[in-house]
Design a protein around this motif. Structure first.
Motif, PDB file in Angstrom:
ATOM      1  N   ALA A   1      53.067  17.310  46.769  1.00  0.00           N
ATOM      2  CA  ALA A   1      52.583  18.530  46.114  1.00  0.00           C
ATOM      3  C   ALA A   1      52.681  18.397  44.602  1.00  0.00           C
ATOM      4  O   ALA A   1      51.757  18.784  43.869  1.00  0.00           O
ATOM      5  CB  ALA A   1      53.373  19.734  46.597  1.00  0.00           C
ATOM      6  N   ALA A   2      53.785  17.834  44.105  1.00  0.00           N
ATOM      7  CA  ALA A   2      53.936  17.640  42.658  1.00  0.00           C
ATOM      8  C   ALA A   2      52.899  16.650  42.138  1.00  0.00           C
ATOM      9  O   ALA A   2      52.312  16.855  41.065  1.00  0.00           O
ATOM     10  CB  ALA A   2      55.346  17.152  42.336  1.00  0.00           C
ATOM     11  N   ALA A   3      52.656  15.589  42.892  1.00  0.00           N
ATOM     12  CA  ALA A   3      51.647  14.609  42.475  1.00  0.00           C
ATOM     13  C   ALA A   3      50.259  15.245  42.461  1.00  0.00           C
ATOM     14  O   ALA A   3      49.455  14.980  41.556  1.00  0.00           O
ATOM     15  CB  ALA A   3      51.670  13.405  43.412  1.00  0.00           C
ATOM     16  N   GLY A   4      49.988  16.079  43.442  1.00  0.00           N
ATOM     17  CA  GLY A   4      48.700  16.771  43.467  1.00  0.00           C
ATOM     18  C   GLY A   4      48.529  17.681  42.261  1.00  0.00           C
ATOM     19  O   GLY A   4      47.445  17.748  41.672  1.00  0.00           O
ATOM     20  N   ASN A   5      49.598  18.354  41.858  1.00  0.00           N
ATOM     21  CA  ASN A   5      49.533  19.213  40.667  1.00  0.00           C
ATOM     22  C   ASN A   5      49.271  18.388  39.416  1.00  0.00           C
ATOM     23  O   ASN A   5      48.516  18.806  38.535  1.00  0.00           O
ATOM     24  CB  ASN A   5      50.824  20.014  40.514  1.00  0.00           C
ATOM     25  CG  ASN A   5      50.924  21.127  41.521  1.00  0.00           C
ATOM     26  OD1 ASN A   5      49.923  21.608  42.034  1.00  0.00           O
ATOM     27  ND2 ASN A   5      52.145  21.532  41.821  1.00  0.00           N
ATOM     28  N   GLU A   6      49.894  17.213  39.324  1.00  0.00           N
ATOM     29  CA  GLU A   6      49.661  16.335  38.170  1.00  0.00           C
ATOM     30  C   GLU A   6      48.223  15.834  38.144  1.00  0.00           C
ATOM     31  O   GLU A   6      47.599  15.777  37.080  1.00  0.00           O
ATOM     32  CB  GLU A   6      50.631  15.150  38.201  1.00  0.00           C
ATOM     33  CG  GLU A   6      52.064  15.533  37.931  1.00  0.00           C
ATOM     34  CD  GLU A   6      52.262  16.074  36.520  1.00  0.00           C
ATOM     35  OE1 GLU A   6      51.636  15.555  35.575  1.00  0.00           O
ATOM     36  OE2 GLU A   6      53.033  17.037  36.371  1.00  0.00           O
ATOM     37  N   LEU A   7      47.694  15.459  39.304  1.00  0.00           N
ATOM     38  CA  LEU A   7      46.296  15.017  39.362  1.00  0.00           C
ATOM     39  C   LEU A   7      45.340  16.138  38.972  1.00  0.00           C
ATOM     40  O   LEU A   7      44.365  15.915  38.251  1.00  0.00           O
ATOM     41  CB  LEU A   7      45.962  14.507  40.764  1.00  0.00           C
ATOM     42  CG  LEU A   7      46.559  13.160  41.135  1.00  0.00           C
ATOM     43  CD1 LEU A   7      46.333  12.875  42.614  1.00  0.00           C
ATOM     44  CD2 LEU A   7      45.953  12.058  40.285  1.00  0.00           C
TER      45      LEU A   7
END
Length: 150
Positions: free
Chosen positions: A101-107
């Motif tokens: 989820a955090a990686a998706g927010n960064e992307l």
């Protein structure tokens, strides 16, 4: 203190009453918002579990006349198998979903940044020219340069 209504600590009392009233109003507003917004979201693993349960419930409640009984049972079997496969993964690795989820927010933030920069260049119009050196106003590439986001 010739006036009978004056109190020696009137200013201090007013400040305390004001602070107390503000705190009470703030607490009431927070409680009201919690009531209208619902519970705060849980972890990514909990939210995925809720999503899987909601999809399974929705598929189970669908009664499409175009699908025969065999197709409906096949869809329900597929959903129950998918749920059975996802549940152990969620149980063993709940932190993975938080990281995803955090990686998706960064992307998403990176994509927004690229798109907003390109939109600024597009909306500037043809009459504004970038300064020498081929850089735009925001230090990015020339407005005619193609950015491939695929």
């Amino acid at each position: 203190m010739s006036d009978a209504t004056q109190h020696p600590d009137a200013d201090a009392w007013d400040a305390d009453a004001w602070a107390k009233a503000c705190a009470e109003d703030l607490a009431a507003e927070r409680a009201r918002r919690r009531g209208t917004e619902g519970p705060p979201p849980g972890t990514a693993a909990e939210e995925l579990r809720k999503l899987v349960d909601a999809v399974a419930d929705k598929v189970a409640s669908l009664r499409a006349p175009l699908l025969g009984a065999g197709a409906q049972s096949a869809v329900q079997q597929f959903v129950s198998q998918a749920k059975a496969a996802v549940e152990p993964v969620i149980e063993r690795n709940p932190q993975v979903f938080d990281h995803l989820a955090a990686a998706g927010n960064e992307l998403l933030a990176a994509y927004r940044s690229a798109v907003e920069g390109q939109e600024r260049r597009w909306t500037r119009g043809p009459d504004s020219h970038p300064p020498r050196g081929g850089k735009g106003d925001d230090g990015g590439p020339d407005a005619t340069e193609h950015i491939d986001l695929d």
